[in-house]
Enzyme design. Structure first.
Site, PDB file in Angstrom:
ATOM      1  N   THR A 154      23.669  10.678 -41.447  1.00 23.62           N
ATOM      2  CA  THR A 154      23.597  10.725 -42.775  1.00 23.62           C
ATOM      3  C   THR A 154      24.117  11.974 -43.499  1.00 23.62           C
ATOM      4  OG1 THR A 154      21.438   9.451 -42.742  1.00 23.62           O
ATOM      5  CG2 THR A 154      21.733  10.540 -44.889  1.00 23.62           C
ATOM      6  N   PHE A 208      24.371  14.329 -46.545  1.00 20.18           N
ATOM      7  CA  PHE A 208      23.600  15.069 -47.624  1.00 20.18           C
ATOM      8  C   PHE A 208      24.328  15.955 -48.611  1.00 20.18           C
ATOM      9  CE2 PHE A 208      20.398  13.894 -44.467  1.00 20.18           C
ATOM     10  CZ  PHE A 208      19.488  13.326 -45.036  1.00 20.18           C
TER      11      PHE A 208
END
Length: 288
Positions: A174, A176
């Site tokens: 992921t 960020f």
């Protein structure tokens, strides 16, 4: 520790966003927020100095809510972080792989661990978030139920990991963005830099093609170009862009000047150091 040194994230304690905050800023305390809007509000209001929000996952794709929030949120991107997602099958003390019958987690986490849950014959129950599911499992203490969440969630809620690394895709990562009230731009020519901006094109033929032309002719590498609907109108699209380079360096400066001729509402959301993960990925795929 003062309130202003906190870093805000969306989710419950032990969420992957919480884990990312702790990895990047081990000396800061984290502030859980119910929604992404609450993260922005916490930073704006001075309750937290920084915020960290997920914008895309290598398996699930983009976090659509945040593409809408970023341009209007009034915060500035000052950094990025890539967090490897390592899912654990967490259960109360006394539970084993033989006792569990049900697994709870966020719908994306469940979809990312299908092979294991099917192999174990578990019934899936969706939850608002991974860490929240872990908290509920801990509260219930039922040895027939487990949660899919981070190792950090297991530590926080006193659960044990029956199985780790249960995600189907080994590349599950992921991205960020780190947000602040004021921009913190790296100096030009100080190293690899990413510039993120949004724009809308004028309603004329080939406007997007012309708007993007300056990036090609000036040798600016565009790593992301996404469109999404604004104001509920099918004819109005806003574009979200990541490019490599600094706006004060000649190639990107010229490209942005050309963009201004064919686009409207060009807004830079952040100029920040590129995370080393970008280069590692390029080398792994032979892009260099």
């Amino acid at each position: 520790m003062s309130r202003s040194s906190l870093i805000a994230f969306q989710g419950s304690p032990g969420a992957y966003s919480d884990l990312s905050c702790r990895n990047v800023f081990p000396d800061r305390k984290t502030l859980p927020c119910a929604t992404f809007e609450d993260v922005f509000a916490a930073v704006h209001g001075g309750e937290a100095e920084l915020g960290m929000i997920p914008v895309e996952n290598s398996v699930a794709g983009r976090v659509a809510d945040n593409h809408h929030l970023l341009p209007q949120g009034g915060l500035h991107i000052i950094g990025e972080h890539y967090q490897r997602v390592n899912h654990h099958l967490l259960a109360p003390p006394g539970a084993t792989l033989d006792t569990i019958k049900v697994v709870r987690s966020h719908i994306q986490a469940l979809s990312q661990c299908r092979k294991v849950t099917r192999a174990l014959g578990l019934r899936e129950i969706t939850h608002a978030d991974t860490a929240g599911a872990a908290a509920e499992i801990a509260q219930r203490g039922d040895v027939t139920e487990a949660a899919i969440a981070s190792e950090l969630a297991g530590e926080i809620y006193g659960l044990k990991s029956l199985k780790q690394g249960i995600e189907d895709a080994e590349h599950n990562t992921t991205r960020f963005l780190i947000m602040a009230r004021e921009p913190i731009h790296p100096a030009p020519h100080s190293g690899p830099v990413v510039t993120t901006f949004v724009f809308r094109v004028r309603s004329v033929p080939a406007s997007l093609y012309k708007a993007m032309g300056g990036f090609a002719t000036n040798g600016v590498n565009m790593t992301k170009l996404e469109s999404y609907m604004v104001d509920g109108r099918f004819t109005a699209a806003q574009f979200y862009v990541d490019v490599e380079g600094h706006p004060e360096e000649r190639p990107l400066r010229l490209a942005l000047e050309e963009l201004e001729f064919f686009a409207r509402e060009v807004k830079i959301l952040g100029v920040y150091p590129a995370h080393p993960f970008r280069r590692e990925q390029s080398q792994a795929h032979g892009d260099d």
